[in-house]
Design a protein around this motif. Structure first.
Motif, PDB file in Angstrom:
ATOM      1  N   GLU A 115      93.844  -8.375   1.721  1.00  0.00           N
ATOM      2  CA  GLU A 115      93.848  -8.024   3.038  1.00  0.00           C
ATOM      3  C   GLU A 115      93.352  -9.000   4.115  1.00  0.00           C
ATOM      4  N   LEU A 116      92.389  -9.670   3.718  1.00  0.00           N
ATOM      5  CA  LEU A 116      91.842 -10.858   4.304  1.00  0.00           C
ATOM      6  C   LEU A 116      92.754 -12.062   4.289  1.00  0.00           C
ATOM      7  N   GLU A 117      93.182 -12.277   3.166  1.00  0.00           N
ATOM      8  CA  GLU A 117      94.205 -13.684   3.117  1.00  0.00           C
ATOM      9  C   GLU A 117      95.087 -13.346   4.029  1.00  0.00           C
ATOM     10  N   THR A 118      95.977 -12.098   3.965  1.00  0.00           N
ATOM     11  CA  THR A 118      96.880 -11.877   5.049  1.00  0.00           C
ATOM     12  C   THR A 118      96.451 -12.176   6.360  1.00  0.00           C
ATOM     13  N   HIS A 119      95.448 -11.476   6.947  1.00  0.00           N
ATOM     14  CA  HIS A 119      94.857 -11.624   8.204  1.00  0.00           C
ATOM     15  C   HIS A 119      94.654 -13.053   8.530  1.00  0.00           C
ATOM     16  N   ALA A 120      94.068 -13.776   7.648  1.00  0.00           N
ATOM     17  CA  ALA A 120      93.839 -15.335   7.637  1.00  0.00           C
ATOM     18  C   ALA A 120      94.980 -16.361   7.937  1.00  0.00           C
ATOM     19  N   LYS A 121      96.171 -15.734   7.416  1.00  0.00           N
ATOM     20  CA  LYS A 121      97.292 -16.533   7.048  1.00  0.00           C
ATOM     21  C   LYS A 121      98.112 -16.188   8.555  1.00  0.00           C
ATOM     22  N   PHE A 122      98.086 -14.911   8.826  1.00  0.00           N
ATOM     23  CA  PHE A 122      99.181 -14.603  10.188  1.00  0.00           C
ATOM     24  C   PHE A 122      98.535 -13.698  11.349  1.00  0.00           C
ATOM     25  N   LYS A 123      97.408 -13.445  11.514  1.00  0.00           N
ATOM     26  CA  LYS A 123      96.679 -12.779  12.620  1.00  0.00           C
ATOM     27  C   LYS A 123      95.799 -13.914  13.251  1.00  0.00           C
ATOM     28  N   ASP A 124      96.221 -14.459  14.480  1.00  0.00           N
ATOM     29  CA  ASP A 124      95.598 -15.504  15.243  1.00  0.00           C
ATOM     30  C   ASP A 124      94.190 -15.093  15.233  1.00  0.00           C
ATOM     31  N   GLU A 125      93.754 -13.966  15.869  1.00  0.00           N
ATOM     32  CA  GLU A 125      92.492 -13.716  15.879  1.00  0.00           C
ATOM     33  C   GLU A 125      91.587 -14.012  14.858  1.00  0.00           C
ATOM     34  N   ILE A 126      92.012 -14.028  13.580  1.00  0.00           N
ATOM     35  CA  ILE A 126      91.208 -14.082  12.324  1.00  0.00           C
ATOM     36  C   ILE A 126      91.459 -15.551  11.999  1.00  0.00           C
ATOM     37  N   LYS A 127      92.795 -15.938  12.273  1.00  0.00           N
ATOM     38  CA  LYS A 127      92.746 -17.337  11.614  1.00  0.00           C
ATOM     39  C   LYS A 127      92.354 -18.514  12.488  1.00  0.00           C
ATOM     40  N   ASN A 128      91.986 -18.018  13.919  1.00  0.00           N
ATOM     41  CA  ASN A 128      91.344 -19.089  14.895  1.00  0.00           C
ATOM     42  C   ASN A 128      89.701 -18.731  14.817  1.00  0.00           C
ATOM     43  N   THR A 129      89.450 -17.894  14.196  1.00  0.00           N
ATOM     44  CA  THR A 129      88.022 -17.538  14.294  1.00  0.00           C
ATOM     45  C   THR A 129      87.212 -18.572  13.643  1.00  0.00           C
ATOM     46  N   CYS A 130      86.056 -19.038  14.199  1.00  0.00           N
ATOM     47  CA  CYS A 130      85.143 -20.191  13.528  1.00  0.00           C
ATOM     48  C   CYS A 130      84.466 -19.815  12.365  1.00  0.00           C
ATOM     49  N   LEU A 131      83.789 -18.395  12.332  1.00  0.00           N
ATOM     50  CA  LEU A 131      83.009 -18.010  11.521  1.00  0.00           C
ATOM     51  C   LEU A 131      83.301 -16.731  10.892  1.00  0.00           C
ATOM     52  N   LEU A 132      83.594 -16.299   9.581  1.00  0.00           N
ATOM     53  CA  LEU A 132      83.682 -14.988   9.068  1.00  0.00           C
ATOM     54  C   LEU A 132      82.183 -14.822   8.394  1.00  0.00           C
ATOM     55  N   ALA A 133      81.809 -13.595   8.858  1.00  0.00           N
ATOM     56  CA  ALA A 133      80.239 -13.166   8.213  1.00  0.00           C
ATOM     57  C   ALA A 133      80.294 -11.749   7.726  1.00  0.00           C
ATOM     58  N   PHE A 134      80.492 -11.607   6.327  1.00  0.00           N
ATOM     59  CA  PHE A 134      80.661 -10.498   5.596  1.00  0.00           C
ATOM     60  C   PHE A 134      79.089 -10.075   5.103  1.00  0.00           C
ATOM     61  N   THR A 135      78.624  -8.593   5.038  1.00  0.00           N
ATOM     62  CA  THR A 135      77.899  -8.134   4.500  1.00  0.00           C
ATOM     63  C   THR A 135      78.335  -7.168   3.472  1.00  0.00           C
ATOM     64  N   GLU A 136      77.403  -6.704   2.529  1.00  0.00           N
ATOM     65  CA  GLU A 136      77.602  -5.745   1.511  1.00  0.00           C
ATOM     66  C   GLU A 136      78.965  -6.228   0.781  1.00  0.00           C
ATOM     67  N   THR A 137      78.936  -7.414   0.126  1.00  0.00           N
ATOM     68  CA  THR A 137      80.180  -8.150  -0.592  1.00  0.00           C
ATOM     69  C   THR A 137      80.197  -7.493  -1.747  1.00  0.00           C
ATOM     70  N   TRP A 138      79.255  -7.046  -2.554  1.00  0.00           N
ATOM     71  CA  TRP A 138      79.209  -6.410  -3.864  1.00  0.00           C
ATOM     72  C   TRP A 138      79.679  -7.536  -4.664  1.00  0.00           C
ATOM     73  N   LEU A 139      79.286  -8.738  -4.842  1.00  0.00           N
ATOM     74  CA  LEU A 139      79.940  -9.823  -5.863  1.00  0.00           C
ATOM     75  C   LEU A 139      78.487  -9.778  -6.754  1.00  0.00           C
ATOM     76  N   SER A 140      78.989 -10.471  -7.950  1.00  0.00           N
ATOM     77  CA  SER A 140      78.041 -10.812  -9.116  1.00  0.00           C
ATOM     78  C   SER A 140      78.386 -12.056  -9.397  1.00  0.00           C
ATOM     79  N   ASP A 141      77.560 -12.503 -10.522  1.00  0.00           N
ATOM     80  CA  ASP A 141      77.993 -13.892 -11.379  1.00  0.00           C
ATOM     81  C   ASP A 141      79.375 -14.112 -11.887  1.00  0.00           C
TER      82      ASP A 141
END
Length: 321
Positions: A115-141
């Protein structure tokens, strides 16, 4: 004899006057010693022929300097939101002095990367945003950066939750995505994970920066709902003071999911820019504090996936001096 010469001279003068007057009948300019004149019919014909066409048909002396190649556009909407929607980061002359930011609690970025990749490609508000800041990413090694790349942003600058330190097996984590057309010089200044807070601080030197700023500091935090609020706030204040020693005059911003915490006592001189609720309970959990007065205006955008947090879009309204 003299009478005949005077009659001839008068006839010649009258003839010249009539000839000059007849020279403007077809609409062409009549040239005199001081100015160029046009007939009314000729000017009206220019107005009707110029509609929907380039202004090359209009004589150069009728155009103002700088307007001979590009017509003036009328009827366009104004406002900072409209300008940011149509902003292209490639046009450095129109870049804002501070970056635009999208802040969101995504609750597992791994499940929303498509979903983020689609917004980053085709949605101008996301594509032209300078910083994306995300919390609760739930990532690990086990999650590699190559699986989290976004078009135009590259790999994330991330801090995952340390399971050994926190004693929690899942959840937490923060990350930044920095638009490559805005900035390539990113330095991680602080990366702290405790049972009370996860904190990631970076410094930016973008391609365009007002001369009153040496660099920009952005600190992204996630504070657990059952965390010790006073301990978390004190740690944020300590990190901010350490950043002050690196660059005292640089703007500093702290943003993220604060839950029940507030920095109104530990950082009294900082402004809080988010004014609209970000959850279905009409509570403001995602906040942004900064050392620049009136730097941002907040808007609420839809959440990503099934997250119960709405996204917060921070538009820069600060004007460079």
């Amino acid at each position: 004899m003299w009478t005949k010469k005077l009659e001839i001279f008068a006839v010649v003068c009258i003839f010249l006057i009539i000839f000059e007057a007849l020279g403007n009948v077809d609409g062409s300019p009549g040239v005199s010693s001081s100015r160029v004149t046009y007939s009314r019919d000729f000017l009206l014909s220019l107005r009707s022929s110029a509609i929907g066409t380039k202004p090359s048909n209009i004589p150069g002396e009728l155009c103002k300097p700088g307007q001979r190649t590009k017509p003036r556009k009328r009827g366009r909407r104004g406002g900072i939101h409209r300008r940011l929607k149509t902003l292209r980061l490639d046009d450095r002359r129109k870049l804002p002095p501070l970056p635009s930011i999208l802040l969101s609690n995504v609750q597992s970025i791994r499940n929303k990367i498509d979903e983020l990749e689609t917004h980053a490609k085709f949605k101008d508000e996301i594509k032209n945003t300078c910083l994306l800041a995300f919390t609760e990413t739930w990532l690990s090694d086990l999650d590699h950066d190559t699986e989290l790349t976004l078009s135009g942003f590259g790999n994330p600058v991330r801090l995952d939750r340390d399971r050994v330190i926190t004693g929690k097996s899942r959840g937490g984590g923060v990350c930044f995505y920095i638009n490559k057309r805005y900035c390539n010089t990113v330095v991680v200044r602080e990366a702290i994970c405790t049972p009370d807070i996860e904190l990631l601080s970076v410094s930016l030197r973008p391609f365009y920066l007002p001369r009153e700023f040496q660099q920009l500091f952005y600190t992204l935090v996630y504070i657990h709902p059952r965390a010790d609020a006073s301990a978390a706030c004190q740690l944020i204040a300590d990190v901010t003071h350490r950043l002050d020693t690196i660059s005292p005059g640089a703007p500093k911003f702290i943003l993220g999911d604060f839950n029940h915490c507030t920095l109104s006592k530990s950082l009294r001189t900082y402004d809080q820019y988010v004014t609209r609720p970000s959850t279905h309970r009409n509570t403001i959990l995602d906040l942004c504090y900064g050392s620049v007065h009136g730097a941002y205006k907040s808007l609420t955008l839809p959440s990503f996936g099934a997250s119960y947090h709405s996204s917060v879009y921070l538009m820069p309204v600060y004007k460079a001096s």
